[in-house]
Design a protein around this motif. Structure first.
Motif, PDB file in Angstrom:
ATOM      1  N   GLY A  48      38.879  37.856  41.297  1.00  0.00           N
ATOM      2  CA  GLY A  48      39.684  39.063  41.369  1.00  0.00           C
ATOM      3  C   GLY A  48      40.221  39.514  40.030  1.00  0.00           C
ATOM      4  O   GLY A  48      40.290  40.723  39.756  1.00  0.00           O
ATOM      5  N   TYR A  49      40.629  38.581  39.152  1.00  0.00           N
ATOM      6  CA  TYR A  49      41.191  38.976  37.856  1.00  0.00           C
ATOM      7  C   TYR A  49      40.153  39.701  37.000  1.00  0.00           C
ATOM      8  O   TYR A  49      40.467  40.688  36.325  1.00  0.00           O
ATOM      9  N   ALA A  50      38.911  39.218  37.050  1.00  0.00           N
ATOM     10  CA  ALA A  50      37.841  39.886  36.306  1.00  0.00           C
ATOM     11  C   ALA A  50      37.621  41.296  36.843  1.00  0.00           C
ATOM     12  O   ALA A  50      37.366  42.244  36.091  1.00  0.00           O
ATOM     13  N   ALA A  51      37.734  41.451  38.167  1.00  0.00           N
ATOM     14  CA  ALA A  51      37.560  42.768  38.785  1.00  0.00           C
ATOM     15  C   ALA A  51      38.647  43.729  38.317  1.00  0.00           C
ATOM     16  O   ALA A  51      38.370  44.902  38.015  1.00  0.00           O
ATOM     17  N   ILE A  52      39.905  43.243  38.258  1.00  0.00           N
ATOM     18  CA  ILE A  52      41.016  44.108  37.823  1.00  0.00           C
ATOM     19  C   ILE A  52      40.807  44.557  36.383  1.00  0.00           C
ATOM     20  O   ILE A  52      41.013  45.731  36.044  1.00  0.00           O
ATOM     21  N   ASP A  53      40.382  43.626  35.495  1.00  0.00           N
ATOM     22  CA  ASP A  53      40.122  43.979  34.087  1.00  0.00           C
ATOM     23  C   ASP A  53      39.037  45.042  33.987  1.00  0.00           C
ATOM     24  O   ASP A  53      39.151  46.007  33.207  1.00  0.00           O
ATOM     25  N   ARG A 102      46.064  48.034  43.795  1.00  0.00           N
ATOM     26  CA  ARG A 102      46.864  49.181  44.249  1.00  0.00           C
ATOM     27  C   ARG A 102      48.117  49.365  43.390  1.00  0.00           C
ATOM     28  O   ARG A 102      48.553  50.501  43.159  1.00  0.00           O
ATOM     29  N   LYS A 103      48.714  48.265  42.892  1.00  0.00           N
ATOM     30  CA  LYS A 103      49.888  48.379  42.024  1.00  0.00           C
ATOM     31  C   LYS A 103      49.569  49.125  40.738  1.00  0.00           C
ATOM     32  O   LYS A 103      50.436  49.776  40.152  1.00  0.00           O
ATOM     33  N   SER A 109      47.765  45.929  55.102  1.00  0.00           N
ATOM     34  CA  SER A 109      49.020  45.873  54.348  1.00  0.00           C
ATOM     35  C   SER A 109      48.776  45.592  52.863  1.00  0.00           C
ATOM     36  O   SER A 109      49.597  45.954  52.021  1.00  0.00           O
ATOM     37  N   SER A 110      47.655  44.964  52.549  1.00  0.00           N
ATOM     38  CA  SER A 110      47.347  44.678  51.147  1.00  0.00           C
ATOM     39  C   SER A 110      46.670  45.856  50.442  1.00  0.00           C
ATOM     40  O   SER A 110      46.441  45.800  49.240  1.00  0.00           O
ATOM     41  N   GLU A 135      45.390  39.334  47.665  1.00  0.00           N
ATOM     42  CA  GLU A 135      46.229  39.452  46.468  1.00  0.00           C
ATOM     43  C   GLU A 135      45.570  40.346  45.421  1.00  0.00           C
ATOM     44  O   GLU A 135      46.239  41.126  44.730  1.00  0.00           O
ATOM     45  N   THR A 136      44.233  40.226  45.291  1.00  0.00           N
ATOM     46  CA  THR A 136      43.504  41.082  44.346  1.00  0.00           C
ATOM     47  C   THR A 136      43.690  42.553  44.701  1.00  0.00           C
ATOM     48  O   THR A 136      43.951  43.399  43.836  1.00  0.00           O
TER      49      THR A 136
END
Length: 735
Positions: free
Chosen positions: A646-651, A680-681, A705-706, A674-675
């Motif tokens: 997920g972190y790689a996806a956000i980057d 969304r944040k 909800s996520s 969580e990803t």
């Protein structure tokens, strides 16, 4: 001469006494007029007068023994108490009214009383669930007497009660059912109620323009009211309008309408009026007590007469007294034994409580186990099925390979086993609800025949149908569950029949309103089922006398069939004889209402598919699943990027734009939920589809909800994935 005068005087007194008695006993017609007057006085908030006349009518109705008039009188008294005094006492009077109404054949008064009980339980915040139950009882009687006005008001009452507890999904059905009649023929009160409820509904779904329009309409209609009692409707409109403005942050208007509500409440429920109601109410209650006392006294007199007339009763009393003495002695002797028994019962209860707690824990563990094992099996199955399909696509020469086909069949068989386990678990935990879809019965049965034709050919069986032409072309119901029932029954029939025939029949048994009850039968002339086994076959994991070479199944099919048929409100009937054949039958009622069909059709999403090339970001840690998903997407003209966490996806999303994100849930570093929250944040609005092996119902709430938009379960049909992708992209573009 003096004696003659005394006789004349006595005759005159008797004459006047008779005349006086006759004047006090009124006829049914006169009592009815008094009750109408009491109702008019309540309508104008002259409650003390209303209660006086209701009391007079009640006393006279008791004298002539007219149960309908007694019920009506109690009903009017209950209305007065409900509006201005004491809801609990109102319930007591309504229940008395209902008692006497049930002694009659008058369905109209029963309808009124059930609605009034619904009102007091709902709008006096006593018990909403009970209030809705009473309303629905009233709806039965209003439909029975075919009174459109009563039907409409009852439906509005039900929708209002559901809205009050924020169950708008259940309430809107009843509101829509009454809307046309109210708009065309409704009285002022019903139009105010309709407008207020529509305002509340649109307020709930955040359509503020429509909500404000309907609240303003309700206020406008309410100002036309010429009855002080109906002013309570306008008062409630002011209150609901104030809540609406408060919700959207317009506190000035919220305060304005709240003040109007308070002023009107003070006007309607002034202390002097309530005091008068209580005084009259006390008089009525005193009359009720006197009636009860008179009744007891009469019964007492009758008992005394009986005792005097029969010495045998005295003797019996003495005998009973002696028997009681013996019983007391016996109880005394057995007291210690009883105490011992009580101690044993307490110990047993404690053991039962412990056993119950263990059973609950076991049930939770079972549910968790089924969920975990299904996820752990579906994940590799996705890879097996996907890789098999890739091999068949890339190497057409292997299409007839027995080894590859065996691999594919084995994977699908294992998937079927997992689905059966999940299905039976969901049914047992009441997690399945029937859905309403429009379908054509002929088309559904033809699809089932086409799907199972290979089994029929394998066993040299004929598969035929008998469909009643009177069955409507379009029905409303859960066609997927119906198909599942037939798939299990027909596949069983084909597998246990050799060189024979399997018949699927559907006949219209009866029609009630818009509901068509259809009797279904699946008949074969196969090996049959022994009588001793006919109950056992519906149990889970049971297969009767399987021999080597028999069809290997889970033993869940017929258990699933039985439970699904019960969900439809029916039962499966079985007739079978060894060596002759088997017949399964059941009857299900389906709606064929044109208005409901139109409503369902209007809610079906339009297919907005196109030939654009979309960029897809796949976040998946499983290497095999990465290959399968990428191949499925690229073979269908999608551009695909694979990331493992997920972190790689956000980057990457901070640098590059995609049309859709396919997100795995169960990843090691950071899970899919969580990803999605982190995405969304950051204000990224790209639609996210959960691509997971978890059961959809288990993760639906957490997924939404996520910030996820939809869910698809592995393994899946590629067409279904493409449909979800296309719909989400077009919806985003439209927004």
């Amino acid at each position: 001469m003096k004696r003659l005068k005394n006789i004349i005087l006595l005759l005159v007194l008797v004459f006047f006494q008779v005349i006086f008695s006759q004047e006090q006993i009124r006829s049914k017609k006169q009592i009815e007029k008094i009750l109408i007057k009491a109702g008019d006085e309540l309508y104008n908030l002259e409650c003390d007068k209303s209660l006086k006349h209701a009391k007079t009518a009640l006393n006279d109705a008791h004298k002539i023994g007219d149960n309908v008039m007694i019920a009506k009188a109690f009903n009017v008294i209950g209305l007065n108490f409900e509006e201005f005094s004491d809801p609990k006492k109102a319930i007591g009077f309504y229940e008395k009214a209902l008692y006497y109404a049930r002694l009659t054949t008058n369905d109209t008064i029963k309808d009124w009383i059930y609605n009034n009980l619904g009102n007091v339980y709902t709008y006096r915040n006593v018990d909403f669930k009970k209030g809705i139950q009473y309303y629905k009882e009233g709806l039965i009687y209003s439909r029975k007497i075919k009174d459109s006005v009563e039907i409409t008001y009852t439906q509005l009452n039900i929708s209002g009660a559901y809205f009050a507890i924020n169950n708008y999904e259940s309430g809107i059905e009843f509101l829509n059912a009454s809307k046309n009649y109210v708009e065309k023929k409704g009285e002022l009160e019903s139009k105010i109620t309709l407008a207020t409820q529509l305002g509340s509904y649109y307020n709930h779904i955040n359509e503020n323009v429509k909500a404000e329009f309907y609240f303003l309409k309700a206020v406008s209609l309410g100002k036309k009211i010429k009855s002080e009692l109906l002013d309570t409707n306008l008062s409630e409109v002011y209150h609901d309008f104030s809540d609406y403005y408060k919700k959207i942050g317009n506190y000035k208007n919220a305060l304005y309408y709240l003040n109007l509500h308070t002023i009107m409440q003070q006007k309607i429920y002034d202390e002097e009026r309530i005091k008068k109601v209580k005084i009259q109410g006390n008089q009525i209650e005193l009359d009720e007590f006197r009636r009860q006392i008179d009744k007891i006294e009469n019964e007492k007199d009758e008992q005394l007469v009986s005792l005097k007339e029969s010495k045998l009763i005295v003797l019996l009393f003495i005998i009973i007294f002696l028997i009681l003495l013996l019983l007391v002695y016996s109880l005394y002797k057995n007291n210690s034994f009883r105490e011992l028994s009580n101690q044993e019962l307490k110990l047993t209860n404690q053991e039962l409580k412990i056993a119950k707690e263990k059973a609950e824990v076991a049930s939770q563990l079972k549910t968790q186990f089924v969920s975990t094992i299904s996820h752990e099996l579906r994940t590799p199955l996705y890879g097996v099925v996907g890789i098999t399909n890739i091999i068949l696509d890339e190497h057409k020469e292997l299409a007839n390979s027995p080894h590859l086909n065996s691999l594919k069949f084995s994977a699908r068989y294992l998937l079927s086993l997992v689905n059966d386990l999940l299905q039976i678990n969901k049914i047992e935990e009441n997690k399945i609800t029937l859905e309403n879809m429009i379908f054509n019965l002929n088309d559904e049965i033809k699809t089932i025949i086409d799907s199972l034709q290979f089994i029929a050919i394998k066993n040299f069986n004929q598969l035929s149908t008998e469909i009643d032409p009177n069955i409507p072309e379009s029905l409303i119901g859960d066609k997927l569950r119906l198909s599942q029932i037939f798939m299990n029954l027909v596949s069983n029939a084909l597998k246990f029949t050799k060189d024979g025939e399997v018949i699927i029949s559907a006949f219209q048994e009866k029609v009630e309103g818009t509901k068509h009850f259809i009797k279904f039968e699946v008949i074969d002339n196969g090996i049959g089922i022994a009588e001793k086994d006919q109950v056992k076959i519906f149990e889970k994991f049971v297969q009767i006398e399987r021999k080597e070479g028999d069809y290997q199944g889970t033993g869940l099919g017929l258990s699933i069939v039985q439970k699904l048929v019960e969900l439809f409100g029916s039962e499966v009937k079985l007739v079978s004889k060894e060596g002759v054949g088997t017949k399964f039958s059941f009857t299900i009622g389906f709606e064929a209402d044109e208005s409901k069909k139109l409503e369902i059709i209007n809610n079906i999403e339009v297919d907005l598919s196109s030939n654009f090339i979309y960029k897809i970001l796949v976040v998946e840690d499983n290497k095999i699943n990465q290959v399968v998903t990428k191949k499925i997407l690229e073979n269908n003209n999608f551009k695909c990027k694979i990331l493992e966490d997920g972190y790689a996806a956000i980057d990457l999303l901070e640098k590059e734009t995609f049309d859709i994100i396919l997100m795995d849930i169960n990843m090691p570093i950071i899970n899919g939920f969580e990803t999605s929250k982190l995405i969304r944040k950051k204000g990224i609005t790209i639609p996210i589809i959960a691509l997971t092996a978890f059961d959809k119902q288990e993760i639906m709430e957490e997924a939404l909800s996520s910030g996820m938009n939809d869910i698809i379960i592995k393994p899946f049909e590629p067409v279904k994935l493409f449909q979800i992708i296309t719909n989400l992209i077009h919806k985003k573009n439209a927004d």
